[in-house]
Every structure is written in structure tokens, then in C-alpha cells.
Design a protein around this motif. Structure first.
Motif, PDB file in Angstrom:
ATOM      1  N   SER A 163       0.864  -1.117   0.151  1.00  0.00           N
ATOM      2  CA  SER A 163      -0.067  -0.132  -0.074  1.00  0.00           C
ATOM      3  C   SER A 163       0.780   1.164   0.108  1.00  0.00           C
ATOM      4  O   SER A 163       2.004   1.273   0.876  1.00  0.00           O
ATOM      5  N   VAL A 164       0.653   2.098  -0.712  1.00  0.00           N
ATOM      6  CA  VAL A 164       1.243   3.343  -0.834  1.00  0.00           C
ATOM      7  C   VAL A 164       0.377   4.528  -0.704  1.00  0.00           C
ATOM      8  O   VAL A 164      -0.666   4.643  -1.538  1.00  0.00           O
ATOM      9  N   LEU A 165       0.745   5.517   0.055  1.00  0.00           N
ATOM     10  CA  LEU A 165      -0.098   6.606   0.322  1.00  0.00           C
ATOM     11  C   LEU A 165       0.486   7.726  -0.281  1.00  0.00           C
ATOM     12  O   LEU A 165       1.772   8.157  -0.304  1.00  0.00           O
ATOM     13  N   ALA A 176       3.265   9.325  -9.776  1.00  0.00           N
ATOM     14  CA  ALA A 176       3.562   8.255  -8.961  1.00  0.00           C
ATOM     15  C   ALA A 176       2.299   7.469  -8.705  1.00  0.00           C
ATOM     16  O   ALA A 176       2.376   6.268  -8.677  1.00  0.00           O
ATOM     17  N   LEU A 177       1.035   7.788  -8.886  1.00  0.00           N
ATOM     18  CA  LEU A 177      -0.112   7.177  -9.060  1.00  0.00           C
ATOM     19  C   LEU A 177      -0.103   6.332  -9.958  1.00  0.00           C
ATOM     20  O   LEU A 177      -0.538   4.979  -9.874  1.00  0.00           O
ATOM     21  N   GLY A 184       1.684  -2.629  -9.279  1.00  0.00           N
ATOM     22  CA  GLY A 184       0.514  -3.739  -8.629  1.00  0.00           C
ATOM     23  C   GLY A 184       0.450  -3.399  -7.270  1.00  0.00           C
ATOM     24  O   GLY A 184      -0.017  -4.037  -6.282  1.00  0.00           O
ATOM     25  N   ALA A 185       0.746  -1.846  -6.934  1.00  0.00           N
ATOM     26  CA  ALA A 185       0.424  -1.546  -5.399  1.00  0.00           C
ATOM     27  C   ALA A 185      -0.941  -1.107  -5.104  1.00  0.00           C
ATOM     28  O   ALA A 185      -1.730  -0.802  -6.239  1.00  0.00           O
ATOM     29  N   ARG A 186      -1.501  -1.208  -3.991  1.00  0.00           N
ATOM     30  CA  ARG A 186      -2.677  -0.338  -3.606  1.00  0.00           C
ATOM     31  C   ARG A 186      -2.349   1.017  -3.438  1.00  0.00           C
ATOM     32  O   ARG A 186      -1.689   1.307  -2.672  1.00  0.00           O
ATOM     33  N   LEU A 207      -8.344   4.166  -3.226  1.00  0.00           N
ATOM     34  CA  LEU A 207      -9.038   5.143  -2.029  1.00  0.00           C
ATOM     35  C   LEU A 207      -8.392   6.416  -2.582  1.00  0.00           C
ATOM     36  O   LEU A 207      -7.470   6.698  -2.517  1.00  0.00           O
ATOM     37  N   VAL A 208      -9.663   7.208  -2.338  1.00  0.00           N
ATOM     38  CA  VAL A 208      -9.212   8.770  -2.367  1.00  0.00           C
ATOM     39  C   VAL A 208      -9.898   9.465  -1.034  1.00  0.00           C
ATOM     40  O   VAL A 208     -11.045   9.111  -0.744  1.00  0.00           O
ATOM     41  N   ILE A 209      -9.156  10.076  -0.200  1.00  0.00           N
ATOM     42  CA  ILE A 209      -9.442  10.797   0.934  1.00  0.00           C
ATOM     43  C   ILE A 209      -9.438  12.344   0.934  1.00  0.00           C
ATOM     44  O   ILE A 209      -8.513  12.740   0.459  1.00  0.00           O
TER      45      ILE A 209
END
Length: 342
Positions: A163-165, A176-177, A184-186, A207-209
Motif C-alpha cells: 500500500s502506498v499513500l 506516482a499514482l 501492482g500496489a494499492r 481509495l481517495v480521501i
């Protein structure tokens, strides 16, 4: 040739358009007819005079651009007239460990940048542009694109399933997205408006916050990752977001320190970092070798930089003001050619 230069001081009022004699390439150098330039947050800092004592006027700003080789100097072997190329952000860092004088080789301060109709560069400081990319798309890569590449490659490559934020919707964040999705990252992305949130979802973010709707976004990240947090956080905000990034990263995870948009002086609660074995790793763009690796990845297709708007050369001041407002989505560019079809 035409160029914008910070002539007598800093500030947009001192950024003036001038006519200069077109430079000639020396041994190992090539002359580029520039096509497009791209702006980064760093360029705002440079123009404002906040990038250290080594960056002084007179100075041609901007580091990111693309051009066509129109003349080669003696000893140039790998490039020819007509090649489309982009200059590396660090003109003297070919690969491996960064040189001790790393800051001395940066385009757009202290070295003259690309906000000009013509520029001379050493052949060793250029990378051929992948086919299929527009001039505006290619112009975004030397700093913003390579920074995103480095943030997902250092201190080790992002792995599938991690997972990458990612914070924000600027050029670094959106590249980066795209790269993280290919790996293959979340992907979890924070933003500041529902309109931008919708566009991020359209680009495939898992997921978008919306930070305004969810002020405790670090808690939301942990909840979305089963209480663990992300393996990797691309910290693009700076002082106002760093402590939340520490809360959002998993134990043993890595925070990539990239930007300081919200401030350069941060208070950090060290126990959370120390007891959870969190790695803080700074990213300052990357080498020419990293740039070439990014270009090779883009040549495979499937990823295109996001360009928000392209301004005419004469509207450089308005381009800077638009970037400063922070309402853009992706990269803001300037057309450097007098021929609008180029």
C-alpha cells in the motif's frame, strides 16, 4: 533568442522577457530549440528567492523542458540534429551515489534553466524522449517525473501488493499514482476537494480521501489498511502533514520526504518514529540514470503524464500565478515555440 530572466532581483516583477544572442554549442554540447517547459513548486520558491544563497540573479528559471537538437558541437556522438530530448535536472549526476556538490548541478538555479527559446546543454545531460509523448507531457518529466520514479524506487523498489499513500494532485503525485498502479500496489491518495477526488478515482486510485471532509485522514488510512498503515508514504506536504504521515505509515514502513509546500520547519514526535522503526528517506529528484529508466518505462506505453494547462510563452507570469493558487490538477506548462503547431 527569447528568454525570461530574473535580471536584477527575485520576485515575479523582476522576471523580464529579453532578447539575447543565440548561444553556440561547444565541444560535447548541443543547441536545443526548446518546445515546452513545465513548472514545479520548486520554481515558485526559486523565483521568490527562497532557495538558498547559491541561487542568485541573473537567472533563467525552470528546470523541466523538452527541445529539438538543432546544432551539435565537436565530439558529440550519440545525438543528432532533429533528436527530441529533455535535460536532466541534475546536469552532473549520471548515476550511483550523488556527488558531493549535488546542489551545484541543478537546472533553474543555480544553473540557468529552460525558460528560453534556445538552450545549450552537454550531451551527457540529456535524455531522448520516448515516442508517443507530446511535448508538454515530456516536459514534465525531468524533475516531477523523476521524483515520482525515485520515490517508488528508493530505498528499494515498491512491491506488488504493498500500500502506498500519495499526497495531492500535482505532477509528482499523479505520476506516482500511475507508476504505483503499474507496479501492482494499492494506491491511497489524499486531496483537498471533491472535484479532484472524483478525477483521482477516474485515474484508478483505489481509495481517495478528501482531507477537508476527513481531517483525521491518517486514521482513515489505517482503517483502510486493516489498522496496519501503508508500507510507503509519499510526503509531499511538508510541515503541516508530516506528523499525520507518521501516523499513517505502518511499523517498519518508509516515509519519502519530497515536498515542503506547507512549510519547511516541522515539529516531529520522535517516539512514534523511533519505537515503530520508521524510515525517513529524502528524495531530491534523481540522476540521469533514473531519468533514463523512467523514460524506458514510459516507452512501453500505458502511462501518460497529466497536463492541466499549457500557457503561451508570453504568459509566463500568469503560469506562475496559476501554480501558486494550487487549483491545478497535474502539470502546468509553457509553450516555448513561436510556432503554435509545435
Amino acid at each position: 533568442m527569447r528568454t525570461f530572466v530574473l535580471e536584477t532581483g527575485f520576485g515575479l516583477d523582476n522576471l523580464v522577457l529579453r532578447e539575447r544572442e543565440t548561444p553556440m554549442p561547444g565541444p560535447g554540447q548541443v543547441l536545443l530549440e526548446m518546445r515546452t517547459a513545465s513548472l514545479n513548486y520548486r520554481d515558485l520558491v526559486v523565483v521568490a528567492g527562497g532557495h538558498g544563497r547559491a541561487v542568485r540573479p541573473p537567472l533563467v528559471p525552470l528546470s523541466d523542458g523538452v527541445g529539438i537538437v538543432v546544432e551539435t558541437g565537436p565530439g558529440v556522438r550519440d545525438l543528432a540534429v532533429g533528436d527530441r530530448v529533455a535535460p536532466a535536472f541534475y546536469q552532473h549526476w549520471q548515476g550511483g551515489a550523488p556527488p558531493d556538490d549535488l546542489e551545484a548541478g541543478r537546472l533553474g538555479g543555480p544553473l540557468d534553466g529552460v525558460l528560453a527559446s534556445h538552450c545549450v546543454f552537454p550531451e551527457s545531460g540529456l535524455v531522448r524522449v520516448a515516442e508517443g509523448l507530446s511535448n508538454a507531457e515530456a516536459a514534465t518529466l525531468p524533475c516531477a517525473g523523476v521524483t515520482a520514479w525515485s520515490a517508488l524506487s528508493e530505498p528499494w523498489p515498491l512491491r506488488p501488493g504493498e500500500s502506498v499513500l500519495i499526497q495531492g494532485t500535482g505532477g509528482v503525485a499523479l505520476m506516482a499514482l500511475a507508476l504505483a498502479r503499474r507496479a501492482g500496489a494499492r494506491t491511497i491518495v489524499t486531496t483537498s476537494s471533491p472535484i479532484k477526488a472524483a478525477r483521482l478515482a477516474g485515474l484508478g486510485a483505489d481509495l481517495v480521501i478528501d482531507r477537508n471532509a476527513t481531517p483525521d485522514w491518517a486514521r482513515a488510512v489505517r482503517e483502510a489498511t486493516g489498522g496496519r498503515g501503508c508500507e510507503r508514504v509519499l510526503e509531499l506536504g511538508g510541515a503541516a502533514t508530516l506528523n499525520e504521515s507518521v501516523k499513517a505509515v505502518r511499523t517498519g514502513g518508509t516515509i519519502l520526504l519530497i515536498g515542503n509546500v506547507t512549510g519547511s520547519m516541522a515539529e516531529l514526535f520522535l517516539p512514534l518514529v523511533l519505537t515503530r522503526r520508521i524510515t525517513l528517506h529524502s528524495v531530491s529528484c534523481g540522476s540521469r540514470q533514473a531519468f533514463q529508466a523512467l523514460m524506458d518505462a514510459l516507452a512501453a506505453g500505458g502511462i501518460r503524464p497529466v497536463v492541466d494547462r499549457v500557457f503561451p510563452f508570453e504568459e509566463a507570469h500568469e503560469a506562475f500565478r496559476t501554480l501558486e493558487k494550487g487549483e491545478h490538477f497535474g502539470n502546468i506548462c509553457l509553450s516555448l515555440s513561436q510556432d503554435p503547431s509545435r
